[in-house]
Write a protein that holds these residues in place. Structure first.
Motif, PDB file in Angstrom:
ATOM      1  N   SER A  72     -51.466  33.675 -19.624  1.00 29.58           N
ATOM      2  CA  SER A  72     -50.469  33.813 -18.559  1.00 29.58           C
ATOM      3  C   SER A  72     -49.126  33.313 -19.086  1.00 29.58           C
ATOM      4  O   SER A  72     -49.078  32.405 -19.931  1.00 29.58           O
ATOM      5  N   ARG A  73     -48.060  33.891 -18.592  1.00 31.51           N
ATOM      6  CA  ARG A  73     -46.734  33.491 -19.041  1.00 31.51           C
ATOM      7  C   ARG A  73     -46.384  32.103 -18.511  1.00 31.51           C
ATOM      8  O   ARG A  73     -46.782  31.721 -17.410  1.00 31.51           O
ATOM      9  N   LYS A  74     -45.629  31.371 -19.296  1.00 27.88           N
ATOM     10  CA  LYS A  74     -45.155  30.042 -18.926  1.00 27.88           C
ATOM     11  C   LYS A  74     -43.637  30.108 -18.806  1.00 27.88           C
ATOM     12  O   LYS A  74     -42.906  29.760 -19.737  1.00 27.88           O
ATOM     13  N   LEU A  75     -43.175  30.576 -17.654  1.00 25.14           N
ATOM     14  CA  LEU A  75     -41.738  30.803 -17.475  1.00 25.14           C
ATOM     15  C   LEU A  75     -40.936  29.513 -17.604  1.00 25.14           C
ATOM     16  O   LEU A  75     -39.804  29.520 -18.108  1.00 25.14           O
ATOM     17  N   ASP A  76     -41.511  28.405 -17.146  1.00 22.96           N
ATOM     18  CA  ASP A  76     -40.809  27.124 -17.250  1.00 22.96           C
ATOM     19  C   ASP A  76     -40.626  26.709 -18.702  1.00 22.96           C
ATOM     20  O   ASP A  76     -39.571  26.189 -19.095  1.00 22.96           O
ATOM     21  N   VAL A  77     -41.643  26.980 -19.524  1.00 24.48           N
ATOM     22  CA  VAL A  77     -41.557  26.651 -20.953  1.00 24.48           C
ATOM     23  C   VAL A  77     -40.543  27.564 -21.642  1.00 24.48           C
ATOM     24  O   VAL A  77     -39.760  27.113 -22.490  1.00 24.48           O
ATOM     25  N   GLU A  78     -40.548  28.841 -21.280  1.00 27.04           N
ATOM     26  CA  GLU A  78     -39.582  29.785 -21.856  1.00 27.04           C
ATOM     27  C   GLU A  78     -38.147  29.328 -21.586  1.00 27.04           C
ATOM     28  O   GLU A  78     -37.290  29.350 -22.479  1.00 27.04           O
ATOM     29  N   LYS A  79     -37.925  28.903 -20.366  1.00 18.33           N
ATOM     30  CA  LYS A  79     -36.579  28.469 -19.985  1.00 18.33           C
ATOM     31  C   LYS A  79     -36.206  27.157 -20.667  1.00 18.33           C
ATOM     32  O   LYS A  79     -35.084  27.012 -21.184  1.00 18.33           O
ATOM     33  N   GLU A  80     -37.145  26.214 -20.698  1.00 17.93           N
ATOM     34  CA  GLU A  80     -36.861  24.900 -21.269  1.00 17.93           C
ATOM     35  C   GLU A  80     -36.557  24.970 -22.757  1.00 17.93           C
ATOM     36  O   GLU A  80     -35.636  24.300 -23.250  1.00 17.93           O
ATOM     37  N   PHE A  81     -37.301  25.795 -23.480  1.00 22.11           N
ATOM     38  CA  PHE A  81     -37.190  25.803 -24.946  1.00 22.11           C
ATOM     39  C   PHE A  81     -36.528  27.065 -25.504  1.00 22.11           C
ATOM     40  O   PHE A  81     -36.371  27.193 -26.720  1.00 22.11           O
ATOM     41  N   ASP A  82     -36.156  27.995 -24.634  1.00 22.20           N
ATOM     42  CA  ASP A  82     -35.534  29.248 -25.074  1.00 22.20           C
ATOM     43  C   ASP A  82     -36.433  29.968 -26.080  1.00 22.20           C
ATOM     44  O   ASP A  82     -36.045  30.282 -27.203  1.00 22.20           O
ATOM     45  N   ILE A  83     -37.668  30.215 -25.652  1.00 20.19           N
ATOM     46  CA  ILE A  83     -38.622  30.943 -26.485  1.00 20.19           C
ATOM     47  C   ILE A  83     -39.010  32.239 -25.785  1.00 20.19           C
ATOM     48  O   ILE A  83     -38.729  32.435 -24.604  1.00 20.19           O
ATOM     49  N   THR A  84     -39.688  33.110 -26.537  1.00 21.69           N
ATOM     50  CA  THR A  84     -39.984  34.456 -26.058  1.00 21.69           C
ATOM     51  C   THR A  84     -41.484  34.671 -25.924  1.00 21.69           C
ATOM     52  O   THR A  84     -42.254  34.296 -26.811  1.00 21.69           O
ATOM     53  N   PHE A  85     -41.887  35.264 -24.811  1.00 22.33           N
ATOM     54  CA  PHE A  85     -43.284  35.674 -24.636  1.00 22.33           C
ATOM     55  C   PHE A  85     -43.475  37.041 -25.276  1.00 22.33           C
ATOM     56  O   PHE A  85     -42.691  37.962 -25.053  1.00 22.33           O
ATOM     57  N   LEU A  86     -44.522  37.181 -26.087  1.00 22.13           N
ATOM     58  CA  LEU A  86     -44.863  38.461 -26.699  1.00 22.13           C
ATOM     59  C   LEU A  86     -46.342  38.760 -26.457  1.00 22.13           C
ATOM     60  O   LEU A  86     -47.150  37.833 -26.309  1.00 22.13           O
ATOM     61  N   ASP A  87     -46.692  40.025 -26.430  1.00 22.06           N
ATOM     62  CA  ASP A  87     -48.114  40.343 -26.406  1.00 22.06           C
ATOM     63  C   ASP A  87     -48.699  39.979 -27.777  1.00 22.06           C
ATOM     64  O   ASP A  87     -47.979  39.760 -28.757  1.00 22.06           O
ATOM     65  N   LYS A  88     -50.000  39.909 -27.831  1.00 26.61           N
ATOM     66  CA  LYS A  88     -50.688  39.444 -29.039  1.00 26.61           C
ATOM     67  C   LYS A  88     -50.318  40.271 -30.270  1.00 26.61           C
ATOM     68  O   LYS A  88     -49.999  39.720 -31.335  1.00 26.61           O
ATOM     69  N   GLU A  89     -50.316  41.581 -30.126  1.00 27.24           N
ATOM     70  CA  GLU A  89     -50.057  42.457 -31.264  1.00 27.24           C
ATOM     71  C   GLU A  89     -48.634  42.280 -31.793  1.00 27.24           C
ATOM     72  O   GLU A  89     -48.413  42.196 -33.000  1.00 27.24           O
ATOM     73  N   SER A  90     -47.669  42.208 -30.880  1.00 29.43           N
ATOM     74  CA  SER A  90     -46.275  42.054 -31.294  1.00 29.43           C
ATOM     75  C   SER A  90     -46.053  40.712 -31.983  1.00 29.43           C
ATOM     76  O   SER A  90     -45.331  40.618 -32.980  1.00 29.43           O
ATOM     77  N   LEU A  91     -46.674  39.663 -31.443  1.00 32.87           N
ATOM     78  CA  LEU A  91     -46.527  38.350 -32.059  1.00 32.87           C
ATOM     79  C   LEU A  91     -47.057  38.360 -33.490  1.00 32.87           C
ATOM     80  O   LEU A  91     -46.416  37.823 -34.407  1.00 32.87           O
ATOM     81  N   LEU A  92     -48.210  38.957 -33.693  1.00 33.87           N
ATOM     82  CA  LEU A  92     -48.798  39.000 -35.025  1.00 33.87           C
ATOM     83  C   LEU A  92     -47.934  39.802 -35.990  1.00 33.87           C
ATOM     84  O   LEU A  92     -47.771  39.419 -37.157  1.00 33.87           O
ATOM     85  N   LYS A  93     -47.355  40.893 -35.527  1.00 35.18           N
ATOM     86  CA  LYS A  93     -46.519  41.742 -36.381  1.00 35.18           C
ATOM     87  C   LYS A  93     -45.205  41.071 -36.780  1.00 35.18           C
ATOM     88  O   LYS A  93     -44.731  41.222 -37.905  1.00 35.18           O
ATOM     89  N   GLU A  94     -44.632  40.298 -35.869  1.00 38.84           N
ATOM     90  CA  GLU A  94     -43.281  39.785 -36.070  1.00 38.84           C
ATOM     91  C   GLU A  94     -43.208  38.400 -36.697  1.00 38.84           C
ATOM     92  O   GLU A  94     -42.186  38.026 -37.275  1.00 38.84           O
ATOM     93  N   SER A  95     -44.273  37.616 -36.628  1.00 39.83           N
ATOM     94  CA  SER A  95     -44.206  36.201 -37.005  1.00 39.83           C
ATOM     95  C   SER A  95     -44.348  35.979 -38.506  1.00 39.83           C
ATOM     96  O   SER A  95     -45.138  36.641 -39.179  1.00 39.83           O
ATOM     97  N   ASP A  96     -43.598  35.005 -39.007  1.00 41.22           N
ATOM     98  CA  ASP A  96     -43.777  34.538 -40.386  1.00 41.22           C
ATOM     99  C   ASP A  96     -44.905  33.508 -40.447  1.00 41.22           C
ATOM    100  O   ASP A  96     -45.590  33.390 -41.466  1.00 41.22           O
ATOM    101  N   PHE A  97     -45.059  32.759 -39.372  1.00 43.17           N
ATOM    102  CA  PHE A  97     -46.136  31.782 -39.232  1.00 43.17           C
ATOM    103  C   PHE A  97     -46.822  32.024 -37.891  1.00 43.17           C
ATOM    104  O   PHE A  97     -46.151  32.171 -36.876  1.00 43.17           O
ATOM    105  N   VAL A  98     -48.148  32.034 -37.893  1.00 38.04           N
ATOM    106  CA  VAL A  98     -48.923  32.150 -36.657  1.00 38.04           C
ATOM    107  C   VAL A  98     -49.771  30.892 -36.537  1.00 38.04           C
ATOM    108  O   VAL A  98     -50.614  30.613 -37.395  1.00 38.04           O
ATOM    109  N   CYS A  99     -49.537  30.112 -35.481  1.00 38.08           N
ATOM    110  CA  CYS A  99     -50.285  28.879 -35.241  1.00 38.08           C
ATOM    111  C   CYS A  99     -51.232  29.074 -34.064  1.00 38.08           C
ATOM    112  O   CYS A  99     -50.795  29.444 -32.973  1.00 38.08           O
ATOM    113  N   ILE A 100     -52.503  28.812 -34.293  1.00 35.47           N
ATOM    114  CA  ILE A 100     -53.515  28.964 -33.249  1.00 35.47           C
ATOM    115  C   ILE A 100     -53.738  27.619 -32.573  1.00 35.47           C
ATOM    116  O   ILE A 100     -54.136  26.642 -33.215  1.00 35.47           O
ATOM    117  N   LEU A 101     -53.493  27.572 -31.270  1.00 34.98           N
ATOM    118  CA  LEU A 101     -53.652  26.338 -30.493  1.00 34.98           C
ATOM    119  C   LEU A 101     -54.417  26.581 -29.197  1.00 34.98           C
ATOM    120  O   LEU A 101     -54.374  25.774 -28.285  1.00 34.98           O
TER     121      LEU A 101
END
Length: 321
Positions: free
Chosen positions: A179-208
């Motif tokens: 689920s999206r974390k809109l409060d986190v996006e706003k607080e840290f200025d980060i972007t929500f991506l679907d799984k496939e897009s995140l994997l394609k675009e990232s230089d580092f992928v951290c699993i948490l």
């Protein structure tokens, strides 16, 4: 009459004394060896409370043997070592130790990212084995961290703590979560991506993401093929989330650049595991929360949960109600 508590691993004396003030305690005394299965089953029969680590599988067999059990205090954030559904059916409270290890685990995750990207362990071995004969242009070159794209899979407490570290390196952070974390996006200025897009675009992928059957082999051959050939995969969550066979082939065939792993499907990891043969894998023995202060805090919280439930009070950090 004091309730009976069984502790599955040797704990610091201060923790044991705290529990002994209100409980009769028995404890497995081998510091660095997990309790044998037959001992666990025998001790569970008389236990009102169980203090365990993630190395102990508290399954239906153990729960059926434990006729008096009221609480399982798991000294970990994750609890996939415990059959929660069966425990709940039997009215047994399960607790964990969240929050206290957030910052320590985030530290380790970012340290593993840096060590893998800059080939720290490989370079250390290179020097100590006498291979460093001269300076050369591309010797032991790694991947840049500053300004790189970081993708985080699973946005909980540790994910947020990791963002704070990444921002110090001016990293462009995106995340994927159920689920999206809109409060986190706003607080840290980060972007929500679907799984496939995140994997394609990232230089580092951290699993948490926490482990559950739904995320078994969440990262497999298909997902690894989406990643850049210069990308690095970091897993400090749980083994089983990554398909190790698929990861081995992706690394060996240079489909991705490297991996930093603190967790494995089988722990302790076998020295026969193919991943350990690769120079582009930085492997650690599940030390995400391993600072002295954090481990003591975890033990204290687990002990407090145990004591409160056995005194008829509410658990501090219950997993199942």
């Amino acid at each position: 009459m004091k309730p009976n508590v069984y502790i599955t691993r040797k704990l610091p004396e201060s923790i044991v004394k705290k529990i002994e003030e209100v409980c009769h305690v028995r404890m497995w005394e081998e510091k660095d060896q997990p309790v044998p299965r037959e001992v666990l089953l025998r001790e569970a029969e008389q236990a009102d409370g169980l203090f365990c680590l993630l190395t102990e599988e508290i399954d239906q067999e153990v729960l059926n043997a434990a006729k008096k059990l009221k609480i399982i205090a798991n000294m970990a954030v994750g609890y996939n070592n415990i059959d929660i559904e069966e425990a709940t059916k039997k009215g047994i409270i399960v607790t964990n130790t969240p929050d206290v290890l957030t910052e320590t685990t985030a530290d380790l995750t970012f340290a593993l990212l840096m060590a893998t990207a800059r080939r720290i362990l490989e370079s250390n071995t290179y020097l100590k084995e006498g291979k460093w004969k001269t300076w050369s242009l591309m010797q032991l070159t790694g991947q840049d961290i500053y300004g790189a794209k970081l993708g985080i899979i699973g946005m909980g407490r540790i994910g947020k703590a990791l963002i704070e570290r990444a921002k110090g390196f001016n990293m462009d952070v995106s995340y994927y979560n159920r689920s999206r974390k809109l409060d986190v996006e706003k607080e840290f200025d980060i972007t929500f991506l679907d799984k496939e897009s995140l994997l394609k675009e990232s230089d580092f992928v951290c699993i948490l993401v926490p482990y559950s059957p739904e995320v078994h082999h969440f990262i497999g051959e298909k997902e690894l093929r989406l990643m850049k050939d210069s990308a690095i995969l970091i897993n400090t969550a749980r083994g089983g989330i990554v398909d190790e066979e698929a990861l081995f082939h992706a690394l060996k065939n240079k489909e991705i650049w490297g991996a930093g792993l603190d967790v494995f499907e089988e722990e302790p990891v076998s020295l026969e595991n193919q991943l350990l043969s690769l120079p582009n894998v930085t492997a650690l023995p599940h030390i995400g929360s391993a600072s002295k202060a954090t481990r003591l805090e975890m033990a204290n919280l687990a002990a407090d949960n145990l004591i409160q439930v056995l005194a008829g009070e509410k658990a501090i950090t219950p997993v199942n109600g």
